[in-house]
Design an enzyme around this catalytic site. Sequence first.
Site, PDB file in Angstrom:
ATOM      1  N   HIS A 181      50.047 -23.816  32.524  1.00  0.00           N
ATOM      2  CA  HIS A 181      49.200 -24.909  32.055  1.00  0.00           C
ATOM      3  C   HIS A 181      47.781 -24.782  32.622  1.00  0.00           C
ATOM      4  CE1 HIS A 181      48.464 -29.260  30.983  1.00  0.00           C
ATOM      5  NE2 HIS A 181      47.564 -29.101  31.951  1.00  0.00           N
ATOM      6  N   GLU A 182      47.678 -24.695  33.940  1.00  0.00           N
ATOM      7  CA  GLU A 182      46.348 -24.621  34.560  1.00  0.00           C
ATOM      8  C   GLU A 182      45.642 -23.322  34.187  1.00  0.00           C
ATOM      9  OE1 GLU A 182      45.147 -27.219  35.626  1.00  0.00           O
ATOM     10  OE2 GLU A 182      46.991 -28.383  35.895  1.00  0.00           O
ATOM     11  N   HIS A 240      43.845 -23.893  30.993  1.00  0.00           N
ATOM     12  CA  HIS A 240      42.526 -24.505  31.226  1.00  0.00           C
ATOM     13  C   HIS A 240      41.521 -23.437  31.661  1.00  0.00           C
ATOM     14  CE1 HIS A 240      43.335 -28.718  30.659  1.00  0.00           C
ATOM     15  NE2 HIS A 240      44.225 -28.800  31.629  1.00  0.00           N
ATOM     16  N   HIS A 276      40.270 -21.402  28.821  1.00  0.00           N
ATOM     17  CA  HIS A 276      39.331 -22.197  28.025  1.00  0.00           C
ATOM     18  C   HIS A 276      37.926 -22.094  28.625  1.00  0.00           C
ATOM     19  CE1 HIS A 276      38.700 -26.336  25.830  1.00  0.00           C
ATOM     20  NE2 HIS A 276      38.074 -25.348  25.221  1.00  0.00           N
TER      21      HIS A 276
END
Length: 697
Positions: A490-491, A494, A497
């Site tokens: 998940h991180e 980020h 991104h």
Amino acid sequence: MKKISIICLVSVLFMACTRENPLLVEQQTPYGVPAFDQVKNSDYLPAFKAAIAEYQAEIDAIVNNPEAPTFENTVAALDRSGLLLERVSGVFYNVLEADGNDEMDAIANEVAPIMSEFQDGIVLNEALFKRIKAVYDQRESLGLNAEEMRLLTETYKMFVNNGANLEPEQKERLKAINQELALLSLQFGQNVVAETNSDAVKRFVTDKSELAGLPESAMAAAKEAATAEGRPEAWLFTPKRTSFTPVLQYCENRELRRQLLMDYTTRANHDNANDNKSVINRTMKLRIEKAKLFGYDCPADYILSDCMAKDSKTVDAFLQSVWEPSFAAAKREAAELQKLLEQDLPGEKLQPWDWWYYAEKLRKAKYDLDEEEVKPYLELSNVRKGAFGLAHKLYGLNFEQLSGMPVYNDEVEVFKVTDADGSLVGILYTDYFPRSGKRPGAWMNNILPQYVDASGVNHRPVIINVGNFNKPTQGNPSLLSMDDVETLFHEFGHALHGLMSKAHYKSLAGTNTPRDFVELPSQFMENYCYEPEVLKTYAFHYQTGELMPESLIEKINNAKKFNQGFVTTELLSASILDMDYHELTACDTIDVNAFEAASMAKMKMIDEIIVRYRSTFYNHIFTTGYEAGYYSYTWAAVLDADAFAAFKETGDIFNAEVAKRFRHLLEQGGTRDAGELYREFRGKEADPRYLLERKGL
């Protein structure tokens, strides 16, 4: 918390004047990363003041420009200003969150009102807004490209939404509100950290028989923690998730499970110096007053006006649509667990501290899956390699570990990220282990932003992933659960991104998107960690090097939908609690515990489940900018499930054409409307059924 003395502050300022401040000079480091190893606490305050002065001079130059306002000399110039302050802030706030101490807390408390006053001074600068409005009013005749138009409209909206059109007395009140809110946010977070580390919640167990059922790995970690506290004869458990979660899952000692869950869920909710109830009261009173200054009835509608959802009614309807099937599933799960409990404790009722314990038993019975059987295959560095390998497979990215890089703690590791053609994408830091000065949870932050300067040079970002995973113990590496693996992926989503951003303007780069869109890239990556093709790239036994057996991979995937009623209900209840706070239209005095209980009663929440984040440690909505925004995790889950379906529909989860389109979405950052970007990628609106199917709801 301890407060830094006036004498100490004078000493800090004196020492800073006797040496060159590493935060204020050009970084003589590889790739221009911050010289973390040279920065002293005494550098921060002078650096903030110097950086603010430089930023103010840049603003003054825009305002006093004798030429007529243009996009380039006003809007673009504003976006390119403040780089030094971004660097100072990027270093300070990252270290504060990940490796803070009392002295840094004191500096943060001093800096907060200074920063708030300065930021208000920019958005409430009438002469500056007059120039921006002049450009905005003639926007259709300027021949701007799409990104320039986006920067102009977003800049104008940012000024209006932060008070540029308010009356003079309203502006003064807004400044006071913002300064106080900044301090309250810091106080809230500091209280949570203090409570988590408090001696009052350190549970020492001296009789090994009281830990029956607890895995050896958890026992070893608890023994090392106790030894570090000078109690080698004991085992230590605290409200940190890595410490208490194994107890909730495996320990037969029901009373210990109860104590640890209550220690966790009542943090900062005691009548002591760290109690956050009064902080919540004051925060909500000010947020309501601020919303009304802008003509909104409640904070939620003020905040959501700039998000995909637009207003609180849309969010409420969305949450309710997912709540109903989730809650129905949770009630079925509770009935199943109650039957298991009665086999051990006839006549007893299932309690929140029983849920994880009996869910683990039920998972083993239903799927023959024991999480402790899985963990030896999930060694942290291998999982990270798997995430890196996935980014290579999808986007052609390469990751090279760098040695000798400046870091703020020896546990931090640094990686150079390059594209398929060898060009620099950015620098990634990872910091994965808990420590006393680190806030709970996991997160990604920008240390330095991506942008293209006026000379056309593309400055690549410096990004950090931070977590609180199990520390290695004597003879054993850090071993993760599948939940931890999800968090790491998940991180990392980020981070991708931010890393792959191709914006020209830093305020539109990377994760500078609406909050209910920003979780799409992160949650999208979670889909992959369960896929057999990806598991086979990272799931190697830490002792033998053996690949996870096909049979175990199959068990993991068979169990994916297990307990999803609980997981989703726990998440949604926190989202609804958040909205209940921020749909308040008045707030004289809130009895925080009664308010929370009323919120749960309105949902008809069952007693067996506790809301994921109780009010007094709800960092997301009281410190990290997710107020009226926690729903975004579920909102983005609809998008991420639909986005992953785009790959699955081709029969290839690494489909190059779909990956190219998704990378393009990531590269755009906030340069385009989020809904427009998603529809361009998918060719349609997101379909919620993929999320419900994924969760078995």
